[in-house]
Design a protein around this motif. Structure first.
Motif, PDB file in Angstrom:
ATOM      1  N   THR A  29       0.836  -1.194   0.000  1.00  0.00           N
ATOM      2  CA  THR A  29       0.000   0.000   0.000  1.00  0.00           C
ATOM      3  C   THR A  29       0.871   1.243   0.000  1.00  0.00           C
ATOM      4  O   THR A  29       2.004   1.239   0.476  1.00  0.00           O
ATOM      5  CB  THR A  29      -0.919   0.046   1.230  1.00  0.00           C
ATOM      6  N   ASP A  30       0.318   2.298  -0.555  1.00  0.00           N
ATOM      7  CA  ASP A  30       0.983   3.588  -0.576  1.00  0.00           C
ATOM      8  C   ASP A  30      -0.089   4.658  -0.606  1.00  0.00           C
ATOM      9  O   ASP A  30      -1.213   4.421  -1.046  1.00  0.00           O
ATOM     10  CB  ASP A  30       1.889   3.704  -1.796  1.00  0.00           C
ATOM     11  N   THR A  31       0.260   5.836  -0.135  1.00  0.00           N
ATOM     12  CA  THR A  31      -0.674   6.956  -0.152  1.00  0.00           C
ATOM     13  C   THR A  31      -0.202   7.959  -1.187  1.00  0.00           C
ATOM     14  O   THR A  31       0.976   8.336  -1.210  1.00  0.00           O
ATOM     15  CB  THR A  31      -0.740   7.626   1.234  1.00  0.00           C
ATOM     16  N   VAL A  32      -1.117   8.357  -2.048  1.00  0.00           N
ATOM     17  CA  VAL A  32      -0.822   9.331  -3.098  1.00  0.00           C
ATOM     18  C   VAL A  32      -1.828  10.469  -3.019  1.00  0.00           C
ATOM     19  O   VAL A  32      -2.854  10.360  -2.354  1.00  0.00           O
ATOM     20  CB  VAL A  32      -0.869   8.676  -4.503  1.00  0.00           C
ATOM     21  N   ARG A  33      -1.538  11.558  -3.728  1.00  0.00           N
ATOM     22  CA  ARG A  33      -2.481  12.670  -3.758  1.00  0.00           C
ATOM     23  C   ARG A  33      -3.292  12.594  -5.044  1.00  0.00           C
ATOM     24  O   ARG A  33      -2.751  12.410  -6.124  1.00  0.00           O
ATOM     25  CB  ARG A  33      -1.748  14.000  -3.695  1.00  0.00           C
ATOM     26  N   GLY A  34      -4.583  12.719  -4.899  1.00  0.00           N
ATOM     27  CA  GLY A  34      -5.478  12.720  -6.040  1.00  0.00           C
ATOM     28  C   GLY A  34      -6.372  13.941  -5.968  1.00  0.00           C
ATOM     29  O   GLY A  34      -6.321  14.721  -5.010  1.00  0.00           O
ATOM     30  N   SER A  35      -7.173  14.127  -6.991  1.00  0.00           N
ATOM     31  CA  SER A  35      -8.103  15.255  -6.979  1.00  0.00           C
ATOM     32  C   SER A  35      -9.461  14.786  -7.461  1.00  0.00           C
ATOM     33  O   SER A  35      -9.588  13.766  -8.128  1.00  0.00           O
ATOM     34  CB  SER A  35      -7.587  16.390  -7.861  1.00  0.00           C
ATOM     35  N   SER A  36     -10.471  15.558  -7.126  1.00  0.00           N
ATOM     36  CA  SER A  36     -11.818  15.189  -7.544  1.00  0.00           C
ATOM     37  C   SER A  36     -11.947  15.374  -9.054  1.00  0.00           C
ATOM     38  O   SER A  36     -11.220  16.140  -9.673  1.00  0.00           O
ATOM     39  CB  SER A  36     -12.856  16.045  -6.803  1.00  0.00           C
ATOM     40  N   ALA A  37     -12.873  14.656  -9.640  1.00  0.00           N
ATOM     41  CA  ALA A  37     -13.034  14.667 -11.097  1.00  0.00           C
ATOM     42  C   ALA A  37     -13.684  15.951 -11.596  1.00  0.00           C
ATOM     43  O   ALA A  37     -13.546  16.314 -12.763  1.00  0.00           O
ATOM     44  CB  ALA A  37     -13.857  13.465 -11.535  1.00  0.00           C
ATOM     45  N   GLU A  38     -14.385  16.647 -10.736  1.00  0.00           N
ATOM     46  CA  GLU A  38     -15.097  17.853 -11.161  1.00  0.00           C
ATOM     47  C   GLU A  38     -14.531  19.088 -10.468  1.00  0.00           C
ATOM     48  O   GLU A  38     -13.854  18.998  -9.453  1.00  0.00           O
ATOM     49  CB  GLU A  38     -16.587  17.705 -10.838  1.00  0.00           C
ATOM     50  N   TYR A  39     -14.836  20.221 -11.039  1.00  0.00           N
ATOM     51  CA  TYR A  39     -14.398  21.499 -10.485  1.00  0.00           C
ATOM     52  C   TYR A  39     -15.058  21.720  -9.146  1.00  0.00           C
ATOM     53  O   TYR A  39     -16.211  21.373  -8.991  1.00  0.00           O
ATOM     54  CB  TYR A  39     -14.770  22.620 -11.468  1.00  0.00           C
ATOM     55  N   PRO A  40     -14.488  22.228  -8.160  1.00  0.00           N
ATOM     56  CA  PRO A  40     -13.093  22.656  -7.988  1.00  0.00           C
ATOM     57  C   PRO A  40     -12.227  21.441  -7.660  1.00  0.00           C
ATOM     58  O   PRO A  40     -12.503  20.689  -6.745  1.00  0.00           O
ATOM     59  CB  PRO A  40     -13.157  23.602  -6.809  1.00  0.00           C
ATOM     60  N   TYR A  41     -11.213  21.252  -8.385  1.00  0.00           N
ATOM     61  CA  TYR A  41     -10.369  20.059  -8.299  1.00  0.00           C
ATOM     62  C   TYR A  41      -9.593  20.026  -6.982  1.00  0.00           C
ATOM     63  O   TYR A  41      -8.396  20.242  -6.941  1.00  0.00           O
ATOM     64  CB  TYR A  41      -9.414  20.006  -9.490  1.00  0.00           C
TER      65      TYR A  41
END
Length: 78
Positions: A29-41
């Motif tokens: 396992t690892d933790t990464v940064r992601g963003s939401s698919a819609e605005y505001p990202y």
């Protein structure tokens, strides 16, 4: 061929141990940064999980080789 006859039980035990190892392989396992698919990202942390494919393939190849040797011994016994 005699050496394979002498190693028959050890090969069977090794296959059993390798199969158990495959089942027990832990998920990396690892933790990464992601963003939401819609605005505001907006960014948020995500945890990803996977298995070590190289290690898994190595173990599977060894199992196949051992099973081939075991089958050869069993054919000679028959």
């Amino acid at each position: 061929m005699r050496a394979e006859f002498e190693q028959y039980r050890a090969m069977k035990m090794r296959v059993k141990n390798l199969r158990a190892k495959l089942e027990d392989m832990q998920c990396l396992t690892d933790t990464v940064r992601g963003s939401s698919a819609e605005y505001p990202y907006t960014q948020h942390p995500m945890t990803v999980c996977g298995r070590n494919a190289a290690e898994e393939q190595k173990v599977q190849r060894e199992i196949v080789q051992l099973l081939s040797r075991i089958a050869r011994v069993e054919r000679c016994v028959e």
